[in-house]
Design an enzyme around this catalytic site. Structure first.
Site, PDB file in Angstrom:
ATOM      1  N   HIS A 145      81.382 -31.992 -32.297  1.00 41.63           N
ATOM      2  CA  HIS A 145      81.024 -30.815 -33.095  1.00 41.63           C
ATOM      3  C   HIS A 145      81.034 -31.108 -34.594  1.00 41.63           C
ATOM      4  CE1 HIS A 145      85.491 -29.985 -33.422  1.00 41.63           C
ATOM      5  NE2 HIS A 145      85.102 -29.622 -34.629  1.00 41.63           N
ATOM      6  N   ASP A 175      83.429 -33.194 -26.200  1.00 35.22           N
ATOM      7  CA  ASP A 175      83.455 -33.053 -27.660  1.00 35.22           C
ATOM      8  C   ASP A 175      83.839 -34.362 -28.345  1.00 35.22           C
ATOM      9  OD1 ASP A 175      83.121 -31.747 -30.084  1.00 35.22           O
ATOM     10  OD2 ASP A 175      85.176 -31.010 -30.157  1.00 35.22           O
ATOM     11  N   SER A 250      89.636 -32.108 -37.437  1.00 31.92           N
ATOM     12  CA  SER A 250      88.899 -32.357 -36.193  1.00 31.92           C
ATOM     13  C   SER A 250      88.363 -33.774 -36.149  1.00 31.92           C
ATOM     14  CB  SER A 250      87.732 -31.377 -36.059  1.00 31.92           C
ATOM     15  OG  SER A 250      88.193 -30.073 -35.853  1.00 31.92           O
TER      16      SER A 250
END
Length: 523
Positions: A145, A175, A250
Protein backbone atom coordinates in the site's frame (compact mmCIF):
# COMPACT_ATOMS: atom_id res chain seq x y z
CA UNK A 1 28.64 -21.01 66.57
CA UNK A 2 26.32 -21.32 63.56
CA UNK A 3 22.92 -19.69 63.91
CA UNK A 4 20.22 -21.04 61.65
CA UNK A 5 16.99 -19.09 61.16
CA UNK A 6 13.95 -20.77 59.69
CA UNK A 7 11.31 -18.40 58.49
CA UNK A 8 9.86 -16.45 55.62
CA UNK A 9 12.25 -14.64 53.30
CA UNK A 10 10.82 -11.49 51.72
CA UNK A 11 12.19 -9.35 48.91
CA UNK A 12 13.46 -6.83 51.44
CA UNK A 13 14.59 -9.02 54.39
CA UNK A 14 13.37 -11.54 56.97
CA UNK A 15 10.00 -11.84 58.61
CA UNK A 16 9.84 -9.49 61.62
CA UNK A 17 9.00 -12.35 64.05
CA UNK A 18 12.57 -13.71 64.04
CA UNK A 19 14.16 -13.43 67.53
CA UNK A 20 17.88 -13.56 68.35
CA UNK A 21 19.11 -15.71 71.24
CA UNK A 22 22.02 -17.96 72.08
CA UNK A 23 20.85 -21.18 70.46
CA UNK A 24 21.61 -23.29 67.45
CA UNK A 25 18.19 -23.08 65.84
CA UNK A 26 15.54 -20.43 66.10
CA UNK A 27 12.17 -21.32 64.60
CA UNK A 28 9.86 -18.70 63.21
CA UNK A 29 6.81 -19.42 61.02
CA UNK A 30 7.41 -22.54 58.97
CA UNK A 31 7.92 -21.42 55.40
CA UNK A 32 9.69 -22.22 52.18
CA UNK A 33 13.24 -21.29 53.09
CA UNK A 34 15.85 -21.45 55.83
CA UNK A 35 18.60 -18.86 56.06
CA UNK A 36 22.02 -19.89 57.37
CA UNK A 37 24.20 -17.19 58.92
CA UNK A 38 27.85 -18.07 58.43
CA UNK A 39 28.99 -15.65 61.14
CA UNK A 40 27.76 -15.91 64.78
CA UNK A 41 25.92 -12.93 66.23
CA UNK A 42 25.16 -12.03 69.83
CA UNK A 43 21.80 -10.74 70.95
CA UNK A 44 23.15 -7.20 71.22
CA UNK A 45 24.52 -7.42 67.69
CA UNK A 46 21.31 -8.65 66.12
CA UNK A 47 19.46 -6.35 63.75
CA UNK A 48 16.76 -6.95 61.20
CA UNK A 49 18.25 -7.38 57.75
CA UNK A 50 15.87 -4.65 56.70
CA UNK A 51 17.66 -2.20 59.03
CA UNK A 52 21.24 -3.17 58.18
CA UNK A 53 23.48 -1.35 55.77
CA UNK A 54 25.04 -3.31 52.91
CA UNK A 55 28.42 -3.51 54.74
CA UNK A 56 26.78 -4.92 57.87
CA UNK A 57 24.78 -7.73 56.27
CA UNK A 58 26.13 -11.25 56.93
CA UNK A 59 26.77 -13.73 54.16
CA UNK A 60 23.43 -15.47 53.48
CA UNK A 61 22.94 -18.89 51.98
CA UNK A 62 19.42 -19.83 50.90
CA UNK A 63 18.48 -23.51 51.26
CA UNK A 64 15.07 -25.05 50.43
CA UNK A 65 12.97 -25.93 53.50
CA UNK A 66 12.07 -28.36 55.00
CA UNK A 67 15.54 -29.79 55.71
CA UNK A 68 15.26 -33.51 56.55
CA UNK A 69 18.84 -33.60 57.87
CA UNK A 70 18.04 -30.87 60.37
CA UNK A 71 14.86 -32.58 61.55
CA UNK A 72 16.82 -35.85 62.02
CA UNK A 73 19.50 -34.14 64.09
CA UNK A 74 22.14 -34.52 61.34
CA UNK A 75 24.52 -31.76 60.27
CA UNK A 76 23.32 -29.53 57.43
CA UNK A 77 24.92 -30.06 54.00
CA UNK A 78 27.10 -27.23 52.73
CA UNK A 79 24.88 -25.21 50.35
CA UNK A 80 26.27 -23.67 47.22
CA UNK A 81 26.18 -19.86 47.17
CA UNK A 82 23.27 -18.53 45.11
CA UNK A 83 23.03 -15.32 43.08
CA UNK A 84 20.98 -12.53 44.64
CA UNK A 85 17.24 -13.06 44.38
CA UNK A 86 15.79 -10.76 41.68
CA UNK A 87 13.72 -7.77 42.70
CA UNK A 88 10.76 -6.09 41.10
CA UNK A 89 11.72 -4.56 37.74
CA UNK A 90 10.34 -1.20 38.89
CA UNK A 91 12.86 -1.20 41.77
CA UNK A 92 15.86 -1.77 39.53
CA UNK A 93 18.09 1.13 38.45
CA UNK A 94 17.55 2.40 34.93
CA UNK A 95 21.02 1.18 33.97
CA UNK A 96 19.83 -2.39 34.56
CA UNK A 97 17.19 -2.20 31.80
CA UNK A 98 18.28 -3.31 28.32
CA UNK A 99 19.96 -0.67 26.17
CA UNK A 100 19.26 -0.80 22.46
CA UNK A 101 21.81 1.85 21.47
CA UNK A 102 24.31 -0.62 19.97
CA UNK A 103 21.51 -2.45 18.18
CA UNK A 104 20.19 0.76 16.62
CA UNK A 105 23.69 1.78 15.53
CA UNK A 106 24.12 -1.56 13.80
CA UNK A 107 20.77 -1.94 11.97
CA UNK A 108 19.52 1.59 11.31
CA UNK A 109 21.71 2.15 8.19
CA UNK A 110 19.64 -0.60 6.52
CA UNK A 111 16.30 1.11 7.24
CA UNK A 112 15.06 3.50 4.56
CA UNK A 113 12.35 6.04 3.88
CA UNK A 114 10.24 5.45 0.76
CA UNK A 115 8.70 8.37 -1.13
CA UNK A 116 6.28 7.66 -3.99
CA UNK A 117 5.21 10.32 -6.49
CA UNK A 118 2.72 10.39 -9.35
CA UNK A 119 3.26 11.31 -12.99
CA UNK A 120 2.68 14.95 -12.11
CA UNK A 121 5.25 14.84 -9.28
CA UNK A 122 2.72 14.87 -6.47
CA UNK A 123 3.54 12.91 -3.32
CA UNK A 124 0.49 11.08 -2.01
CA UNK A 125 -0.18 10.68 1.70
CA UNK A 126 -0.26 6.91 1.16
CA UNK A 127 3.10 7.07 -0.61
CA UNK A 128 5.12 7.86 2.49
CA UNK A 129 6.48 4.83 4.25
CA UNK A 130 9.47 2.86 5.39
CA UNK A 131 11.39 -0.18 4.23
CA UNK A 132 14.54 -2.19 4.88
CA UNK A 133 17.34 -3.69 2.79
CA UNK A 134 17.55 -7.50 2.94
CA UNK A 135 20.38 -8.48 0.57
CA UNK A 136 23.59 -7.34 -1.07
CA UNK A 137 21.49 -7.02 -4.24
CA UNK A 138 19.98 -3.95 -2.54
CA UNK A 139 16.51 -5.49 -2.37
CA UNK A 140 14.09 -3.50 -0.22
CA UNK A 141 11.00 -4.88 1.52
CA UNK A 142 8.05 -2.57 2.13
CA UNK A 143 4.23 -2.62 2.16
CA UNK A 144 2.29 -2.83 -1.09
CA UNK A 145 0.00 0.00 0.00
CA UNK A 146 3.01 2.33 0.35
CA UNK A 147 3.84 2.14 -3.36
CA UNK A 148 0.32 1.53 -4.71
CA UNK A 149 -0.75 4.04 -7.34
CA UNK A 150 2.67 5.70 -7.65
CA UNK A 151 4.78 6.24 -10.75
CA UNK A 152 8.19 7.04 -9.31
CA UNK A 153 9.79 5.55 -6.20
CA UNK A 154 12.71 7.12 -4.35
CA UNK A 155 14.66 5.59 -1.48
CA UNK A 156 15.96 8.03 1.13
CA UNK A 157 18.53 7.27 3.83
CA UNK A 158 18.82 8.88 7.23
CA UNK A 159 22.00 10.71 6.17
CA UNK A 160 20.24 12.39 3.22
CA UNK A 161 21.32 10.08 0.38
CA UNK A 162 18.57 9.45 -2.17
CA UNK A 163 18.32 6.86 -4.95
CA UNK A 164 15.61 5.78 -7.39
CA UNK A 165 14.14 2.28 -7.04
CA UNK A 166 12.32 -0.15 -9.29
CA UNK A 167 9.63 -2.70 -8.42
CA UNK A 168 10.62 -6.38 -8.55
CA UNK A 169 7.14 -7.59 -7.62
CA UNK A 170 4.20 -7.14 -5.28
CA UNK A 171 1.59 -9.16 -3.44
CA UNK A 172 -1.55 -7.23 -2.60
CA UNK A 173 -3.04 -10.15 -0.63
CA UNK A 174 -0.36 -9.88 2.08
CA UNK A 175 0.41 -6.17 1.51
CA UNK A 176 4.07 -6.77 0.63
CA UNK A 177 6.33 -5.41 -2.10
CA UNK A 178 9.93 -6.04 -3.12
CA UNK A 179 11.97 -3.20 -4.65
CA UNK A 180 15.55 -2.79 -5.84
CA UNK A 181 17.65 0.34 -5.31
CA UNK A 182 19.21 1.58 -8.54
CA UNK A 183 22.80 2.21 -7.43
CA UNK A 184 26.18 0.45 -7.40
CA UNK A 185 26.96 1.62 -3.87
CA UNK A 186 27.47 -1.09 -1.24
CA UNK A 187 24.91 -0.71 1.55
CA UNK A 188 24.55 -2.92 4.64
CA UNK A 189 21.51 -5.17 4.94
CA UNK A 190 19.63 -7.05 7.66
CA UNK A 191 18.36 -10.63 7.93
CA UNK A 192 15.04 -12.24 8.73
CA UNK A 193 14.76 -14.09 12.05
CA UNK A 194 15.54 -17.81 11.64
CA UNK A 195 15.57 -19.22 15.16
CA UNK A 196 12.95 -20.23 17.72
CA UNK A 197 9.30 -19.24 17.52
CA UNK A 198 8.49 -15.80 18.87
CA UNK A 199 6.98 -15.50 22.33
CA UNK A 200 4.56 -13.00 23.83
CA UNK A 201 6.48 -10.57 26.02
CA UNK A 202 9.72 -10.54 24.00
CA UNK A 203 11.36 -7.14 23.53
CA UNK A 204 11.14 -5.71 20.01
CA UNK A 205 12.39 -2.53 18.34
CA UNK A 206 10.58 -0.62 15.57
CA UNK A 207 12.55 1.70 13.30
CA UNK A 208 10.96 3.81 10.59
CA UNK A 209 9.88 7.26 9.43
CA UNK A 210 6.64 8.15 11.27
CA UNK A 211 4.73 11.09 9.79
CA UNK A 212 7.70 11.78 7.51
CA UNK A 213 9.67 13.48 10.31
CA UNK A 214 12.78 11.33 9.89
CA UNK A 215 14.09 8.04 11.21
CA UNK A 216 12.77 7.22 14.67
CA UNK A 217 13.17 4.27 17.04
CA UNK A 218 10.78 2.82 19.60
CA UNK A 219 10.96 -0.09 22.04
CA UNK A 220 8.12 -2.39 23.07
CA UNK A 221 7.11 -6.01 23.45
CA UNK A 222 5.21 -8.58 21.44
CA UNK A 223 1.66 -8.20 22.79
CA UNK A 224 0.01 -11.08 20.93
CA UNK A 225 0.59 -13.58 18.14
CA UNK A 226 -1.86 -14.80 15.51
CA UNK A 227 -4.02 -11.68 15.36
CA UNK A 228 -6.41 -10.88 12.52
CA UNK A 229 -7.40 -7.40 11.42
CA UNK A 230 -10.40 -6.31 9.40
CA UNK A 231 -8.86 -6.09 5.94
CA UNK A 232 -6.17 -8.74 6.36
CA UNK A 233 -7.70 -11.23 3.95
CA UNK A 234 -6.98 -14.90 4.49
CA UNK A 235 -3.21 -15.07 4.29
CA UNK A 236 -1.74 -13.27 7.32
CA UNK A 237 -1.81 -13.96 11.07
CA UNK A 238 -0.38 -10.76 12.50
CA UNK A 239 1.98 -10.10 15.37
CA UNK A 240 0.62 -7.40 17.67
CA UNK A 241 3.06 -5.07 19.40
CA UNK A 242 2.90 -2.04 21.68
CA UNK A 243 6.09 -0.55 20.21
CA UNK A 244 5.16 2.96 19.05
CA UNK A 245 4.23 2.73 15.36
CA UNK A 246 2.57 5.59 13.49
CA UNK A 247 1.66 6.54 9.94
CA UNK A 248 4.88 6.40 7.92
CA UNK A 249 6.21 3.38 9.83
CA UNK A 250 4.36 1.15 7.32
CA UNK A 251 6.75 -1.24 5.61
CA UNK A 252 9.49 -0.74 8.19
CA UNK A 253 11.15 -3.53 10.18
CA UNK A 254 10.42 -4.84 13.65
CA UNK A 255 13.65 -6.19 15.19
CA UNK A 256 14.37 -8.49 18.09
CA UNK A 257 17.25 -7.63 20.43
CA UNK A 258 19.62 -9.71 18.28
CA UNK A 259 19.03 -7.41 15.31
CA UNK A 260 17.01 -9.90 13.27
CA UNK A 261 13.82 -8.81 11.51
CA UNK A 262 10.85 -10.53 13.18
CA UNK A 263 8.20 -8.73 11.14
CA UNK A 264 7.13 -5.99 8.74
CA UNK A 265 5.15 -3.14 10.32
CA UNK A 266 1.89 -2.98 8.42
CA UNK A 267 -1.00 -1.26 10.20
CA UNK A 268 -2.21 0.26 13.45
CA UNK A 269 -5.51 0.26 15.25
CA UNK A 270 -6.29 3.82 16.27
CA UNK A 271 -9.31 6.14 16.42
CA UNK A 272 -7.00 9.17 16.09
CA UNK A 273 -4.37 8.19 13.54
CA UNK A 274 -1.65 8.16 16.20
CA UNK A 275 -0.26 5.19 18.08
CA UNK A 276 -2.38 3.86 20.95
CA UNK A 277 -0.18 0.82 21.51
CA UNK A 278 -1.91 -1.56 19.08
CA UNK A 279 0.08 -2.22 15.92
CA UNK A 280 -0.08 -5.13 13.48
CA UNK A 281 3.06 -6.67 12.02
CA UNK A 282 3.43 -9.25 9.21
CA UNK A 283 5.43 -12.14 10.74
CA UNK A 284 8.95 -12.81 9.45
CA UNK A 285 8.13 -16.32 8.18
CA UNK A 286 5.19 -15.03 6.10
CA UNK A 287 7.22 -12.12 4.72
CA UNK A 288 10.20 -14.29 3.81
CA UNK A 289 8.01 -16.86 2.06
CA UNK A 290 6.27 -14.16 0.00
CA UNK A 291 9.55 -12.41 -0.85
CA UNK A 292 11.10 -15.70 -2.03
CA UNK A 293 8.10 -16.27 -4.33
CA UNK A 294 8.35 -12.75 -5.75
CA UNK A 295 12.08 -13.24 -6.39
CA UNK A 296 11.38 -16.45 -8.28
CA UNK A 297 8.32 -15.53 -10.36
CA UNK A 298 7.73 -11.79 -9.89
CA UNK A 299 4.45 -12.65 -8.14
CA UNK A 300 3.06 -15.21 -5.69
CA UNK A 301 1.64 -18.49 -7.04
CA UNK A 302 -1.28 -19.84 -5.03
CA UNK A 303 -3.46 -22.90 -5.35
CA UNK A 304 -7.02 -22.42 -6.61
CA UNK A 305 -10.18 -24.46 -6.04
CA UNK A 306 -12.76 -22.06 -7.47
CA UNK A 307 -15.26 -22.33 -4.63
CA UNK A 308 -16.42 -19.43 -2.51
CA UNK A 309 -16.23 -20.52 1.14
CA UNK A 310 -17.78 -19.45 4.42
CA UNK A 311 -17.29 -20.83 7.90
CA UNK A 312 -19.74 -23.68 8.55
CA UNK A 313 -22.64 -23.01 10.92
CA UNK A 314 -26.06 -24.48 11.48
CA UNK A 315 -29.46 -23.23 12.60
CA UNK A 316 -31.76 -24.78 15.18
CA UNK A 317 -35.39 -23.68 15.00
CA UNK A 318 -34.38 -20.57 13.10
CA UNK A 319 -31.69 -19.53 15.61
CA UNK A 320 -27.97 -19.60 14.76
CA UNK A 321 -26.21 -22.56 16.36
CA UNK A 322 -22.63 -23.16 17.39
CA UNK A 323 -19.90 -23.25 14.79
CA UNK A 324 -19.38 -26.57 13.10
CA UNK A 325 -15.83 -27.47 12.11
CA UNK A 326 -15.34 -26.93 8.41
CA UNK A 327 -15.92 -24.53 5.52
CA UNK A 328 -19.20 -24.47 3.61
CA UNK A 329 -19.13 -24.08 -0.18
CA UNK A 330 -20.94 -20.83 -0.90
CA UNK A 331 -20.68 -20.78 -4.71
CA UNK A 332 -18.90 -22.64 -7.51
CA UNK A 333 -17.11 -20.81 -10.34
CA UNK A 334 -17.77 -22.26 -13.79
CA UNK A 335 -14.83 -24.19 -15.23
CA UNK A 336 -12.94 -24.23 -11.93
CA UNK A 337 -11.50 -27.39 -10.30
CA UNK A 338 -14.42 -27.36 -7.84
CA UNK A 339 -16.84 -27.39 -10.79
CA UNK A 340 -14.93 -30.00 -12.82
CA UNK A 341 -14.58 -32.44 -9.92
CA UNK A 342 -18.18 -32.15 -8.77
CA UNK A 343 -18.24 -30.18 -5.53
CA UNK A 344 -21.62 -28.60 -4.84
CA UNK A 345 -22.98 -25.58 -3.01
CA UNK A 346 -23.54 -26.37 0.70
CA UNK A 347 -20.91 -29.13 0.75
CA UNK A 348 -18.85 -28.77 3.95
CA UNK A 349 -15.09 -29.22 3.50
CA UNK A 350 -13.71 -30.88 6.66
CA UNK A 351 -10.17 -31.90 5.77
CA UNK A 352 -7.60 -31.10 3.07
CA UNK A 353 -4.60 -33.41 2.58
CA UNK A 354 -4.96 -34.76 6.10
CA UNK A 355 -5.25 -31.30 7.66
CA UNK A 356 -8.46 -30.57 9.53
CA UNK A 357 -9.91 -27.18 8.58
CA UNK A 358 -11.98 -25.48 11.27
CA UNK A 359 -13.21 -22.49 9.25
CA UNK A 360 -13.12 -20.79 5.86
CA UNK A 361 -9.82 -19.00 6.55
CA UNK A 362 -8.01 -22.25 7.33
CA UNK A 363 -9.50 -23.89 4.23
CA UNK A 364 -8.49 -20.97 1.99
CA UNK A 365 -4.92 -21.03 3.31
CA UNK A 366 -4.63 -24.80 2.94
CA UNK A 367 -5.75 -24.58 -0.70
CA UNK A 368 -3.46 -21.63 -1.44
CA UNK A 369 -0.44 -23.52 -0.04
CA UNK A 370 -0.89 -26.37 -2.57
CA UNK A 371 1.23 -25.90 -5.67
CA UNK A 372 -0.87 -25.55 -8.83
CA UNK A 373 -1.09 -28.87 -10.69
CA UNK A 374 -0.81 -31.01 -7.54
CA UNK A 375 -3.62 -33.40 -6.55
CA UNK A 376 -5.17 -32.81 -3.13
CA UNK A 377 -7.47 -35.09 -1.13
CA UNK A 378 -10.63 -33.41 0.20
CA UNK A 379 -12.86 -34.89 2.89
CA UNK A 380 -16.27 -33.24 2.76
CA UNK A 381 -19.79 -33.69 4.07
CA UNK A 382 -22.91 -33.66 1.91
CA UNK A 383 -26.39 -34.32 3.30
CA UNK A 384 -24.84 -35.59 6.57
CA UNK A 385 -22.76 -38.19 4.68
CA UNK A 386 -18.94 -37.98 4.48
CA UNK A 387 -17.09 -38.38 1.18
CA UNK A 388 -13.52 -38.31 -0.12
CA UNK A 389 -12.52 -36.57 -3.37
CA UNK A 390 -9.17 -36.13 -5.18
CA UNK A 391 -8.93 -32.73 -6.91
CA UNK A 392 -6.16 -31.40 -9.14
CA UNK A 393 -5.61 -27.85 -7.87
CA UNK A 394 -5.47 -24.99 -10.37
CA UNK A 395 -3.56 -21.71 -10.22
CA UNK A 396 -5.26 -18.76 -8.62
CA UNK A 397 -6.21 -16.22 -11.34
CA UNK A 398 -5.46 -12.52 -11.27
CA UNK A 399 -7.46 -10.72 -8.62
CA UNK A 400 -9.79 -8.93 -11.05
CA UNK A 401 -10.56 -12.14 -12.96
CA UNK A 402 -11.43 -13.81 -9.68
CA UNK A 403 -13.67 -10.90 -8.61
CA UNK A 404 -15.41 -10.90 -11.99
CA UNK A 405 -16.04 -14.67 -11.97
CA UNK A 406 -17.28 -14.56 -8.37
CA UNK A 407 -19.69 -11.71 -9.15
CA UNK A 408 -21.03 -13.58 -12.18
CA UNK A 409 -21.51 -16.79 -10.15
CA UNK A 410 -23.51 -14.92 -7.51
CA UNK A 411 -25.53 -12.82 -9.97
CA UNK A 412 -23.93 -9.57 -8.76
CA UNK A 413 -22.81 -6.59 -10.88
CA UNK A 414 -19.37 -7.14 -12.43
CA UNK A 415 -16.79 -4.73 -10.96
CA UNK A 416 -15.08 -2.28 -13.35
CA UNK A 417 -11.79 -3.54 -14.82
CA UNK A 418 -8.55 -2.28 -13.32
CA UNK A 419 -6.96 0.78 -14.85
CA UNK A 420 -4.57 0.18 -17.74
CA UNK A 421 -1.09 0.21 -16.14
CA UNK A 422 0.40 1.80 -19.28
CA UNK A 423 -1.62 4.96 -18.65
CA UNK A 424 -0.25 7.71 -16.38
CA UNK A 425 -1.04 7.11 -12.72
CA UNK A 426 -3.85 9.14 -11.18
CA UNK A 427 -3.34 10.64 -7.72
CA UNK A 428 -6.17 9.34 -5.52
CA UNK A 429 -5.07 11.26 -2.43
CA UNK A 430 -7.96 13.31 -1.01
CA UNK A 431 -6.48 14.39 2.33
CA UNK A 432 -8.62 11.83 4.16
CA UNK A 433 -7.00 8.89 5.97
CA UNK A 434 -9.59 6.12 6.22
CA UNK A 435 -10.01 2.77 7.99
CA UNK A 436 -12.25 -0.20 7.37
CA UNK A 437 -14.74 -0.73 10.21
CA UNK A 438 -14.85 -3.99 12.16
CA UNK A 439 -18.01 -5.32 13.80
CA UNK A 440 -16.57 -4.50 17.23
CA UNK A 441 -15.72 -0.93 16.25
CA UNK A 442 -19.13 -0.47 14.60
CA UNK A 443 -20.71 -1.38 17.94
CA UNK A 444 -18.32 0.89 19.88
CA UNK A 445 -19.37 3.99 17.88
CA UNK A 446 -23.07 2.99 17.97
CA UNK A 447 -23.31 2.62 14.21
CA UNK A 448 -26.42 0.86 12.88
CA UNK A 449 -25.88 -2.77 11.93
CA UNK A 450 -27.38 -2.18 8.46
CA UNK A 451 -24.91 0.62 7.63
CA UNK A 452 -21.62 0.25 5.81
CA UNK A 453 -18.91 2.86 5.68
CA UNK A 454 -15.27 3.78 6.25
CA UNK A 455 -13.96 5.65 9.28
CA UNK A 456 -12.13 8.98 8.99
CA UNK A 457 -8.97 8.28 10.99
CA UNK A 458 -7.42 11.71 10.35
CA UNK A 459 -7.56 14.68 7.97
CA UNK A 460 -4.45 16.18 6.37
CA UNK A 461 -3.86 19.71 7.70
CA UNK A 462 -4.33 22.31 4.96
CA UNK A 463 -6.02 19.86 2.60
CA UNK A 464 -9.19 20.56 0.62
CA UNK A 465 -10.92 17.97 2.80
CA UNK A 466 -10.11 19.99 5.92
CA UNK A 467 -11.35 23.18 4.24
CA UNK A 468 -14.61 21.40 3.35
CA UNK A 469 -15.25 20.57 7.01
CA UNK A 470 -14.32 16.88 7.18
CA UNK A 471 -13.19 15.83 10.65
CA UNK A 472 -11.76 12.88 12.54
CA UNK A 473 -14.45 10.46 13.71
CA UNK A 474 -16.78 10.89 10.74
CA UNK A 475 -17.89 7.84 8.74
CA UNK A 476 -18.22 8.04 4.95
CA UNK A 477 -21.36 6.03 4.09
CA UNK A 478 -21.96 6.73 0.39
CA UNK A 479 -20.10 8.47 -2.43
CA UNK A 480 -22.14 9.62 -5.44
CA UNK A 481 -24.92 7.26 -4.22
CA UNK A 482 -22.56 4.26 -4.05
CA UNK A 483 -22.22 2.51 -0.65
CA UNK A 484 -18.61 2.51 0.62
CA UNK A 485 -18.15 -0.88 2.25
CA UNK A 486 -14.35 -0.70 2.46
CA UNK A 487 -11.41 1.59 1.81
CA UNK A 488 -10.60 -0.30 -1.39
CA UNK A 489 -14.03 0.67 -2.76
CA UNK A 490 -13.41 4.30 -1.82
CA UNK A 491 -10.13 4.35 -3.75
CA UNK A 492 -11.89 2.95 -6.80
CA UNK A 493 -14.58 5.64 -6.60
CA UNK A 494 -12.01 8.44 -6.34
CA UNK A 495 -9.95 6.98 -9.19
CA UNK A 496 -12.97 6.80 -11.50
CA UNK A 497 -14.12 10.29 -10.53
CA UNK A 498 -10.73 11.85 -11.30
CA UNK A 499 -10.36 9.84 -14.51
CA UNK A 500 -13.78 11.13 -15.65
CA UNK A 501 -12.80 14.71 -14.88
CA UNK A 502 -15.06 15.24 -11.84
CA UNK A 503 -14.14 18.18 -9.63
CA UNK A 504 -15.92 16.92 -6.50
CA UNK A 505 -17.74 13.97 -4.92
CA UNK A 506 -21.07 14.15 -3.07
CA UNK A 507 -20.84 12.16 0.17
CA UNK A 508 -23.38 10.92 2.68
CA UNK A 509 -21.53 11.28 5.99
CA UNK A 510 -22.25 10.11 9.53
CA UNK A 511 -21.00 12.66 12.05
CA UNK A 512 -19.55 11.79 15.47
CA UNK A 513 -22.92 12.53 17.10
CA UNK A 514 -24.58 9.89 14.87
CA UNK A 515 -26.43 12.35 12.65
CA UNK A 516 -26.19 11.93 8.87
CA UNK A 517 -25.58 14.77 6.44
CA UNK A 518 -24.46 15.37 2.86
CA UNK A 519 -21.06 16.99 2.24
CA UNK A 520 -19.10 17.82 -0.91
CA UNK A 521 -15.46 16.73 -1.11
CA UNK A 522 -13.44 18.80 -3.62
CA UNK A 523 -11.05 16.87 -5.83
Amino acid sequence: MKLTLLGSVMAFGLAPQVIAQDATVIYADSDKYEVVLDAPMSETQFKSLRDMGEAEKPNLTVVPNPAPELQAGLPLPQANPQPPIGTNLMDMPISALPSIANLVDRVSPSVVNIVVTTESGETTSEGQGSGFIISDELEVVTNYHVIEGGTYINIEFNDGRKYPASIIGTDEETDLALLRIDTDERIPYVNFHQKDELRIGEWVVAIGNPFGIGQSTSLGVISAIGREKVDSGSYVDYIQTDATINRGNSGGPLFNLEGDVVGVNSAIYSPTGASVGIAFVIPHHTAEEIIDSIRKDGFVRRGYLGAGLRTATFELEGEPGIYKSGATVNDILAGSPADIYGLQVDDIILNINGQTVRNSVEATRAIADIMPGKVAKFIYERNEQTYSLDVQIGERPEKYDLQRKSAEAQGLPVPPPPRDPSLPKVNIDTGLHLLDISAEFRSAINMRSDQVGVYVESVEPGSLAESAGFKLGMVLLEADSQPIAEVRKWKSIVLNARTNGQTDILLNVRRKDGQETFMVLPL
